[in-house]
Design a protein around this motif. Structure first.
Motif, short mmCIF file in Angstrom:
data_model
loop_
_atom_site.label_atom_id
_atom_site.label_comp_id
_atom_site.label_asym_id
_atom_site.label_seq_id
_atom_site.Cartn_x
_atom_site.Cartn_y
_atom_site.Cartn_z
N LEU A 41 2.77 4.62 -8.81
CA LEU A 41 1.85 4.93 -7.71
C LEU A 41 0.85 5.97 -8.20
O LEU A 41 1.19 7.14 -8.40
N ALA A 42 -0.37 5.52 -8.44
CA ALA A 42 -1.40 6.37 -9.05
C ALA A 42 -2.16 7.14 -7.98
O ALA A 42 -2.54 6.58 -6.94
N LEU A 43 -2.39 8.42 -8.23
CA LEU A 43 -3.23 9.23 -7.36
C LEU A 43 -4.70 8.97 -7.72
O LEU A 43 -5.12 9.25 -8.84
N LEU A 44 -5.45 8.43 -6.77
CA LEU A 44 -6.87 8.16 -7.00
C LEU A 44 -7.77 9.31 -6.58
O LEU A 44 -8.79 9.57 -7.21
N SER A 45 -7.41 9.98 -5.48
CA SER A 45 -8.31 11.00 -4.96
C SER A 45 -7.54 11.91 -4.01
O SER A 45 -6.52 11.51 -3.43
N LEU A 46 -8.05 13.13 -3.85
CA LEU A 46 -7.47 14.10 -2.94
C LEU A 46 -8.62 14.93 -2.41
O LEU A 46 -9.42 15.46 -3.18
N TRP A 47 -8.73 15.03 -1.10
CA TRP A 47 -9.86 15.75 -0.49
C TRP A 47 -9.44 16.28 0.87
O TRP A 47 -8.27 16.18 1.25
N ALA A 48 -10.38 16.87 1.60
CA ALA A 48 -10.01 17.51 2.85
C ALA A 48 -11.17 17.47 3.83
O ALA A 48 -12.29 17.06 3.51
N GLU A 49 -10.87 17.86 5.03
CA GLU A 49 -11.82 18.27 6.05
C GLU A 49 -11.15 19.44 6.77
O GLU A 49 -10.00 19.76 6.47
N PRO A 50 -11.85 20.15 7.65
CA PRO A 50 -11.21 21.32 8.27
C PRO A 50 -9.85 20.98 8.88
O PRO A 50 -9.73 20.08 9.71
N ALA A 51 -8.82 21.67 8.40
CA ALA A 51 -7.46 21.57 8.92
C ALA A 51 -6.77 20.25 8.63
O ALA A 51 -5.75 19.94 9.22
N MET A 52 -7.27 19.46 7.69
CA MET A 52 -6.65 18.17 7.36
C MET A 52 -6.88 17.86 5.89
O MET A 52 -7.96 18.09 5.36
N VAL A 53 -5.84 17.33 5.25
CA VAL A 53 -5.92 16.94 3.83
C VAL A 53 -5.62 15.46 3.72
O VAL A 53 -4.74 14.93 4.41
N ALA A 355 -4.20 8.28 -14.11
CA ALA A 355 -4.91 7.13 -13.53
C ALA A 355 -6.33 7.06 -14.06
O ALA A 355 -7.29 6.86 -13.31
N ALA A 356 -6.48 7.23 -15.38
CA ALA A 356 -7.80 7.20 -15.99
C ALA A 356 -8.41 5.82 -15.85
O ALA A 356 -7.79 4.81 -16.17
N GLY A 357 -9.64 5.77 -15.36
CA GLY A 357 -10.31 4.50 -15.17
C GLY A 357 -11.39 4.26 -16.19
O GLY A 357 -11.63 5.07 -17.10
N GLY A 358 -12.07 3.14 -16.05
CA GLY A 358 -13.20 2.82 -16.89
C GLY A 358 -12.85 2.62 -18.35
O GLY A 358 -11.73 2.26 -18.71
N VAL A 359 -13.81 2.91 -19.20
CA VAL A 359 -13.65 2.75 -20.64
C VAL A 359 -12.48 3.59 -21.15
O VAL A 359 -11.70 3.15 -22.01
N ILE A 360 -12.33 4.79 -20.63
CA ILE A 360 -11.30 5.71 -21.12
C ILE A 360 -9.92 5.13 -20.88
O ILE A 360 -9.05 5.13 -21.76
N GLY A 361 -9.69 4.61 -19.68
CA GLY A 361 -8.39 4.02 -19.39
C GLY A 361 -8.16 2.73 -20.13
O GLY A 361 -7.07 2.51 -20.70
N ARG A 362 -9.17 1.85 -20.15
CA ARG A 362 -8.98 0.53 -20.76
C ARG A 362 -8.87 0.60 -22.28
O ARG A 362 -8.27 -0.28 -22.89
#
Length: 502
Positions: A41-53, A355-362
């Motif tokens: 299970l790859a982590l693609l992204s992590l972000w937030a908004e006020p009071a929520m992740v 979870a490296a994508g693109g040229v680097i992952g391939r």
């Protein structure tokens, strides 16, 4: 319990194309253990908004997307970095922008905030004035005899983006590299908030200028998903033409600069000429050399010019004729191969862990391409050819780029030949909703999430550039290489500074 099972047990919130699962903080705190149990299970992204992740995951085996959220009670949330090292810089960014602290995080140091902003946590519900003087950046300590540190940047010799690199060396051998970015922070997320997707699209187009089409497309598709609408067929095909043209031009540029960093100037000059031919063709076809502001929510801003197809095909023919010649030249030069082969090796297990994508992952065996995993209509009939290598060195990344630009030429010809007639833009309904889009840029997949309020204005947004998960790997691959090989490692990655500085 596996993390994917835990996420799916959360309350489903409406989001397209997949629901977002709301987890209680106690359940979110169980995710790190679940992620250790489920390495695929790859982590693609992590972000937030006020009071929520929020977090986005990809099930590598099934290709399914999973979104998870949790309230940040009292300004804290459970860290994911103990189980997914790619979360470290996201967690640092979330603290800088929203003031939310990752409990148990591996690295609490600032990332974007260098202590010079007028406000702290500018995207939080209650930003505070920045009253303290700026602090010097902190780096990991070194102990022992014979160690030296070499600071490089943020101002560099060439016309490139600013970034600071701190090398720890023993003799000529690099034993550690630490990066300090954030110098091109633009407050982009704050500028997008409260605006319509059509107005804010100009900011998305300028997140990283060399990926202007890809970022614009991810932003547009996220807005369209949130509004439950789609672009007209002709617009979708024109978008694909622009996306593949951008890929060809950038891969040519990277190929040439890699050769230049190995003191082999001839391919650099020829690749520069070919890239210029592509840029001029893009100007003739779409009215802008980089095709900036051509992809907009709802479709495209301009149609293909009457002579545009001929201009693109002529440039592609020029590129296609010279690629085999240049390829043979650089393969035949032992001095060049000596610099590239075995340099800056990224182990496949490390590519998977981040979870490296693109040229680097391939180039390191991770077979993920958003065009194949989530194909849009223009790619459905004849998808891109998967290009995969296992060596993980600078030479492998170059070989993947060359193969991809050749395949993109094939795709552009097919797209132009099958271009449907019809409208190029559809209006977006003024309504609320959430959407997520993944678009394969020349660096890898861009993941953009957007939430609209009931009036159709942006309530929250996060465009995740591929470089978020690639910059940390550059620190890893340069270890045990000589300092003179860092430019080769760096250019073979070609991460975006601006794309992660937001």
């Amino acid at each position: 319990m596996k993390a994917s099972t835990l996420i799916r047990r959360g309350a489903a919130q409406p989001c397209r194309p997949v629901p977002r699962h709301l987890l209680a903080p106690a359940d979110f705190a169980r995710l790190p253990a679940g992620l250790v149990e489920e390495p695929s299970l790859a982590l693609l992204s992590l972000w937030a908004e006020p009071a929520m992740v929020h977090a986005a995951f990809l099930e590598e085996e099934s290709g399914a997307l999973l979104l998870a959220s949790t309230p940040a009670e009292a300004g804290h949330y459970p860290a994911l970095s103990p189980a997914r090292p790619g979360a470290v810089r996201f967690e640092r960014m979330i603290h800088d922008l929203w003031g939310l602290a990752a409990e148990g995080g591996l690295d609490p140091r600032p990332w974007l905030d260098h202590g010079r902003w007028p406000l702290t946590a500018p995207l939080s519900a209650r930003p505070a004035r920045h009253g303290a003087p700026p602090e010097q950046p902190s780096f990991l300590p070194i102990e022992g005899e014979g160690w030296h540190q070499i600071p490089v940047g943020p101002v560099h010799a060439g016309i490139i983006e600013p970034g600071h690199f701190r090398f720890t060396v023993q003799g000529e051998m690099v034993v550690r590299l630490e990066q300090r970015l954030g110098y091109t922070h633009k407050g982009t997320l704050g500028l997008m908030l409260g605006k319509s997707p059509r107005t804010a699209a100009r900011f998305a187009a300028r997140l990283s200028g060399d990926s202007t089409v890809a970022h614009s497309l991810a932003f547009a598709e996220a807005a369209e998903a949130a509004c439950e609408t789609t672009a007209p067929p002709r617009a979708a095909w024109l978008r694909a033409v622009m996306l593949e043209s951008e890929r060809v031009a950038n891969h040519l540029g990277d190929w040439g600069f890699l050769c230049n960093d190995a003191a082999f100037a001839f391919p650099h000059a020829r690749c520069g000429m070919l890239r210029e031919a592509m840029l001029r063709a893009q100007l003739a076809a779409f009215g802008h050399r980089l095709m900036m502001d051509r992809v907009i929510p709802g479709g495209v801003a301009v149609d293909l010019a009457p002579e545009g197809a001929d201009a693109l095909l002529a440039a592609l023919a020029l590129v296609e004729a010279e690629v085999p010649v240049l390829d043979a030249i650089h393969e035949d030069h032992a001095s060049l191969q000596d610099r590239l082969v075995g340099t800056g090796v990224l182990a496949p297990e490390l590519a998977r862990a981040f979870a490296a994508g693109g040229v680097i992952g391939r180039a390191s065996g991770r077979a993920f391409d958003a065009r194949l995993a989530f194909p849009s209509a223009p790619y459905a009939g004849a998808p891109p050819e998967a290009v995969l290598r296992q060596e993980g060195d600078v030479a492998a990344r170059m070989r993947v780029r060359i193969a991809e630009l050749t395949d993109s030429i094939r795709l552009i010809r097919r797209l132009l030949a099958g271009l449907p007639a019809g409208e190029i833009h559809a209006p977006l309904p003024q309504r609320g909703g959430e959407g997520l889009a993944l678009v394969e840029s020349f660096r890898g997949e861009i993941a953009t999430w957007m939430a609209l309020d009931d009036g159709g204005l942006i309530r929250a947004v996060f465009p995740r550039d591929p470089s978020w998960l690639q910059w940390p790997l550059l620190e890893a691959v340069v270890e045990d290489n000589i300092i003179a090989d860092f430019p080769l490692c760096n250019k073979s990655f070609n991460c975006s500074y601006s794309g992660v500085d937001l």
